[in-house]
Design a protein around this motif. Structure first.
Motif, short mmCIF file in Angstrom:
data_model
loop_
_atom_site.label_atom_id
_atom_site.label_comp_id
_atom_site.label_asym_id
_atom_site.label_seq_id
_atom_site.Cartn_x
_atom_site.Cartn_y
_atom_site.Cartn_z
N UNK A 13 78.72 74.09 113.55
CA UNK A 13 78.49 74.11 112.11
C UNK A 13 77.33 75.04 111.82
N UNK A 14 77.18 75.49 110.58
CA UNK A 14 76.05 76.37 110.26
C UNK A 14 74.69 75.73 110.58
N UNK A 15 74.62 74.41 110.52
CA UNK A 15 73.35 73.74 110.82
C UNK A 15 73.06 73.74 112.32
N UNK A 16 74.12 73.84 113.13
CA UNK A 16 73.97 73.82 114.58
C UNK A 16 74.65 75.04 115.17
N UNK A 17 73.99 76.19 115.13
CA UNK A 17 74.62 77.38 115.71
C UNK A 17 74.72 77.25 117.22
N UNK A 18 75.66 77.94 117.77
CA UNK A 18 75.85 77.95 119.21
C UNK A 18 74.63 78.62 119.85
N UNK A 19 73.88 77.89 120.70
CA UNK A 19 72.67 78.48 121.28
C UNK A 19 72.94 79.68 122.18
N UNK A 20 74.16 79.82 122.64
CA UNK A 20 74.48 80.95 123.51
C UNK A 20 74.57 82.26 122.74
N UNK A 21 74.74 82.21 121.43
CA UNK A 21 74.87 83.44 120.67
C UNK A 21 73.67 83.72 119.76
N UNK A 22 72.68 82.85 119.78
CA UNK A 22 71.49 83.07 118.96
C UNK A 22 70.54 83.96 119.74
N UNK A 24 67.06 85.98 120.61
CA UNK A 24 65.63 85.69 120.47
C UNK A 24 65.03 86.65 119.46
N UNK A 25 63.97 86.25 118.86
CA UNK A 25 63.29 87.09 117.88
C UNK A 25 62.48 88.13 118.63
N UNK A 26 62.60 89.37 118.18
CA UNK A 26 61.85 90.44 118.80
C UNK A 26 60.80 90.95 117.83
N UNK A 27 59.62 91.17 118.33
CA UNK A 27 58.52 91.63 117.51
C UNK A 27 58.15 93.05 117.89
N UNK A 28 57.72 93.83 116.93
CA UNK A 28 57.25 95.18 117.22
C UNK A 28 55.96 95.09 118.01
N UNK A 29 55.75 96.06 118.87
CA UNK A 29 54.54 96.09 119.68
C UNK A 29 53.35 96.64 118.90
N UNK A 30 53.57 97.09 117.67
CA UNK A 30 52.48 97.63 116.87
C UNK A 30 52.29 99.11 117.13
N UNK A 31 51.28 99.68 116.49
CA UNK A 31 51.00 101.10 116.66
C UNK A 31 50.01 101.30 117.79
N UNK A 32 50.19 102.36 118.52
CA UNK A 32 49.28 102.69 119.61
C UNK A 32 49.93 103.67 120.56
N UNK A 33 49.27 103.94 121.65
CA UNK A 33 49.74 104.94 122.61
C UNK A 33 50.25 104.32 123.89
#
Length: 98
Positions: A13-22, A24-33
């Protein structure tokens, strides 16, 4: 022997998505060299005017004029190759006192 019955798959159901297809959240590493970060500025390195095409001089953030190689553009991801070029520019040239 008695036949085993398979247990039915749980209904997704929309409240319980399949954990195999979710994903992970990816974050930008920010600015730098550092590798994986976003370059805060353009980076150029002058090329040898003698025609060998070898990079020479320090890394600069505006085109130095003449022949030059752009190492990375502002806003692009710094890769391992970019980092190697930046590190090579920081090394003193052979025969140069540091």
């Amino acid at each position: 022997m008695a036949a085993r019955s398979k247990s039915p798959e749980p209904e997704q159901t929309p409240e319980q998505p399949n954990p195999a297809v979710v994903s992970t959240r990816q974050y930008d590493a920010g600015e730098g060299w550092q590798v994986g970060q976003t370059a805060p500025q353009d980076a150029f390195r002058a090329l040898d005017a003698a025609g060998t095409g070898e990079p020479t001089g320090p890394v600069v953030h505006t085109h130095p004029g003449g022949y030059a190689r752009q190492i990375v553009a502002k806003g692009q991801t710094v890769t391992e190759g970019v980092r190697r070029e930046l590190d090579a520019a920081e090394q003193p040239a052979e025969g140069e006192q540091g």
